[in-house]
Write a protein that holds these residues in place. Structure first.
Motif, PDB file in Angstrom:
ATOM      1  N   VAL A  13       0.731  -1.314  -0.041  1.00 31.42           N
ATOM      2  CA  VAL A  13       0.099   0.032   0.045  1.00 31.42           C
ATOM      3  C   VAL A  13       0.845   1.254   0.081  1.00 31.42           C
ATOM      4  CG1 VAL A  13      -2.102  -1.107   1.032  1.00 31.42           C
ATOM      5  CG2 VAL A  13      -0.294  -0.226   2.440  1.00 31.42           C
ATOM      6  N   SER A  14       2.078   1.158  -0.624  1.00 27.71           N
ATOM      7  CA  SER A  14       2.897   2.297  -0.741  1.00 27.71           C
ATOM      8  C   SER A  14       2.422   3.265  -1.491  1.00 27.71           C
ATOM      9  CB  SER A  14       4.368   1.667  -1.236  1.00 27.71           C
ATOM     10  OG  SER A  14       4.083   1.164  -2.580  1.00 27.71           O
ATOM     11  N   ARG A  15       3.078   4.804  -1.460  1.00 22.29           N
ATOM     12  CA  ARG A  15       2.671   6.039  -1.698  1.00 22.29           C
ATOM     13  C   ARG A  15       2.453   5.699  -3.604  1.00 22.29           C
ATOM     14  NH1 ARG A  15       6.426  10.756  -0.051  1.00 22.29           N
ATOM     15  NH2 ARG A  15       7.897   9.473  -1.031  1.00 22.29           N
ATOM     16  N   SER A  16       3.106   4.781  -4.111  1.00 21.56           N
ATOM     17  CA  SER A  16       2.883   4.815  -5.239  1.00 21.56           C
ATOM     18  C   SER A  16       1.601   4.336  -6.007  1.00 21.56           C
ATOM     19  CB  SER A  16       4.251   3.952  -6.116  1.00 21.56           C
ATOM     20  OG  SER A  16       4.057   2.627  -5.461  1.00 21.56           O
ATOM     21  N   TRP A  57       1.834  -3.182   3.893  1.00 22.27           N
ATOM     22  CA  TRP A  57       3.064  -2.850   4.037  1.00 22.27           C
ATOM     23  C   TRP A  57       3.326  -1.647   3.149  1.00 22.27           C
ATOM     24  CZ3 TRP A  57       6.773  -3.050   0.403  1.00 22.27           C
ATOM     25  CH2 TRP A  57       6.434  -4.011  -0.819  1.00 22.27           C
ATOM     26  N   ALA A  58       4.480  -0.826   3.712  1.00 26.74           N
ATOM     27  CA  ALA A  58       4.947   0.059   2.846  1.00 26.74           C
ATOM     28  C   ALA A  58       6.393   0.110   3.529  1.00 26.74           C
ATOM     29  CB  ALA A  58       4.177   1.541   2.766  1.00 26.74           C
ATOM     30  N   ARG A  92       4.107   5.050   2.862  1.00 19.90           N
ATOM     31  CA  ARG A  92       5.246   5.580   2.265  1.00 19.90           C
ATOM     32  C   ARG A  92       5.834   4.699   1.379  1.00 19.90           C
ATOM     33  NH1 ARG A  92       2.660   9.613   2.572  1.00 19.90           N
ATOM     34  NH2 ARG A  92       2.814  11.243   3.941  1.00 19.90           N
ATOM     35  N   ARG A  93       7.336   4.601   1.642  1.00 20.05           N
ATOM     36  CA  ARG A  93       8.145   4.122   0.821  1.00 20.05           C
ATOM     37  C   ARG A  93       8.078   2.513   0.548  1.00 20.05           C
ATOM     38  NH1 ARG A  93      14.156   6.272   2.405  1.00 20.05           N
ATOM     39  NH2 ARG A  93      14.636   4.686   0.817  1.00 20.05           N
ATOM     40  N   THR A  94       8.914   1.934   0.032  1.00 26.91           N
ATOM     41  CA  THR A  94       8.675   0.485  -0.333  1.00 26.91           C
ATOM     42  C   THR A  94       9.949  -0.271   0.547  1.00 26.91           C
ATOM     43  OG1 THR A  94       7.639   0.889  -2.444  1.00 26.91           O
ATOM     44  CG2 THR A  94       8.668  -1.227  -2.184  1.00 26.91           C
ATOM     45  N   LEU A 152       3.320  -6.423  -9.085  1.00 24.59           N
ATOM     46  CA  LEU A 152       1.931  -5.740  -9.867  1.00 24.59           C
ATOM     47  C   LEU A 152       2.639  -4.895 -11.093  1.00 24.59           C
ATOM     48  CD1 LEU A 152       0.295  -4.583  -6.721  1.00 24.59           C
ATOM     49  CD2 LEU A 152      -0.055  -6.607  -8.010  1.00 24.59           C
ATOM     50  N   MET A 153       2.515  -5.186 -12.151  1.00 25.01           N
ATOM     51  CA  MET A 153       3.386  -4.493 -13.503  1.00 25.01           C
ATOM     52  C   MET A 153       2.244  -4.014 -14.121  1.00 25.01           C
ATOM     53  SD  MET A 153       5.794  -7.740 -13.950  1.00 25.01           S
ATOM     54  CE  MET A 153       6.617  -7.233 -15.387  1.00 25.01           C
ATOM     55  N   THR A 154       1.248  -3.023 -13.689  1.00 24.12           N
ATOM     56  CA  THR A 154      -0.039  -2.451 -14.122  1.00 24.12           C
ATOM     57  C   THR A 154       0.662  -1.095 -15.130  1.00 24.12           C
ATOM     58  OG1 THR A 154      -0.569  -1.657 -12.456  1.00 24.12           O
ATOM     59  CG2 THR A 154      -1.358  -3.778 -12.818  1.00 24.12           C
ATOM     60  N   ARG A 155       1.674  -0.646 -14.787  1.00 25.81           N
ATOM     61  CA  ARG A 155       1.798   0.739 -15.242  1.00 25.81           C
ATOM     62  C   ARG A 155       0.988   1.704 -14.962  1.00 25.81           C
ATOM     63  NH1 ARG A 155       6.136   1.499 -18.755  1.00 25.81           N
ATOM     64  NH2 ARG A 155       7.184  -0.443 -19.393  1.00 25.81           N
ATOM     65  N   GLU A 156       0.168   1.673 -13.856  1.00 23.75           N
ATOM     66  CA  GLU A 156      -0.682   2.595 -13.203  1.00 23.75           C
ATOM     67  C   GLU A 156      -0.375   3.247 -11.886  1.00 23.75           C
ATOM     68  OE1 GLU A 156      -5.345   2.742 -12.018  1.00 23.75           O
ATOM     69  OE2 GLU A 156      -4.797   1.410 -13.432  1.00 23.75           O
ATOM     70  N   GLY A 157      -0.781   4.556 -11.603  1.00 26.93           N
ATOM     71  CA  GLY A 157      -0.430   4.820 -10.266  1.00 26.93           C
ATOM     72  C   GLY A 157       0.522   6.102 -10.431  1.00 26.93           C
ATOM     73  N   MET A 158       0.876   6.607  -9.368  1.00 31.30           N
ATOM     74  CA  MET A 158       1.932   7.613  -8.905  1.00 31.30           C
ATOM     75  C   MET A 158       3.390   7.472  -9.237  1.00 31.30           C
ATOM     76  SD  MET A 158      -0.586   9.734  -6.277  1.00 31.30           S
ATOM     77  CE  MET A 158      -0.717   7.937  -5.286  1.00 31.30           C
ATOM     78  N   GLY A 159       3.894   6.246  -9.249  1.00 29.47           N
ATOM     79  CA  GLY A 159       5.034   5.656  -9.062  1.00 29.47           C
ATOM     80  C   GLY A 159       5.930   5.604 -10.154  1.00 29.47           C
TER      81      GLY A 159
END
Length: 243
Positions: A13-16, A57-58, A92-94, A152-159
């Motif tokens: 559930v990280s920021r990305s 986790w993040a 937050r981070r990963t 998760l290789m979806t190329r979606e999100g903020m990261g």
């Protein structure tokens, strides 16, 4: 209590991750737990009972569903219900490495004794915080705990700045391990629920079925750089700090 399996679900559930992605994950796990196939997998074991916990986790970890005994459809339904309640949108981070260590500690500290012990970790990027992921993996494997992966290789999100084109290969070389371990990549969010259902069936089902699964879907790359996530983080930090 003795069980067929102790299973830790570690969910990124990280920021990305976007709120939509987080909702898809919760709903996907809930749907899988309610499926006939997962219930049949629980019944296929010698003892016909499984202990399960769900952790998000993040850079840190949060236990969403603490250890629960799964024997009946009602048990599975209750966890599915808990997963569809409100939740915080992001952390937050990963740190895959610290999530793995946390998962192992949960297995060692519970009241169950599993014939098998599995940590199942999902994520949309490589480790970039905490101890090196290889060190964490070796610690977990030394405790006879298997690690499976759901990249998760979806190329979606903020990261996008953290994106790793071969995240599945990273998971195979740097994260997963143990007898029968496997990686199931998710290339599109519409496939997530089915991937989770398939993964849970493979993990929960009796050992003969597990042995039918290819233990290595990708050929290990001996020279793979398992510190790639930390290097991406350092590179981006330098870019952000440039005048």
């Amino acid at each position: 209590m003795e069980v067929d399996l102790e299973l830790v679900l570690l969910v990124d559930v990280s920021r990305s991750m976007t709120e939509r992605e987080l909702e898809i994950q919760r709903q996907g796990y809930a749907a899988a737990l309610r499926s006939d196939e997962v219930f049949a997998a629980v019944q296929s074991g010698l003892l016909q009972r499984v202990a399960l916990t769900y952790v998000e986790w993040a850079g840190m970890q949060e236990v969403i569903v603490d250890w629960r005994l799964l024997e009946t459809r009602a048990d599975l339904e209750e966890i599915a219900r808990l997963l569809t309640t409100n939740f915080d949108p992001a952390l937050r981070r990963t740190s895959i490495s610290e999530a793995l260590i946390f998962g192992a500690a949960m297995i060692e500290g519970n009241d169950f004794e599993g014939l098998r012990k599995i940590i199942d970790v999902s994520g949309d990027g490589p480790n970039n915080q905490g101890r090196p992921v290889l060190r964490a993996r070796e610690t977990v494997l030394s405790k006879s705990i298997i690690i499976n992966g759901l990249p998760l290789m979806t190329r979606e999100g903020m990261g996008s700045q953290w994106h790793l084109d071969d995240l599945d290969v990273y998971y195979q070389n740097c994260v997963t391990g143990g007898p029968g371990s496997f990686v199931i990549p998710v290339l599109d969010w519409q496939d997530f629920a089915e991937a989770v259902r398939r993964k849970l069936v493979l993990e929960i089902a009796s050992v003969p079925l597990l042995e039918q699964m290819l233990s290595a879907q990708y050929t290990p790359v001996s020279a793979y750089d398992c510190l790639i996530g930390e290097k991406i983080w350092e590179r981006n930090q330098q870019i952000w700090n440039e005048p």
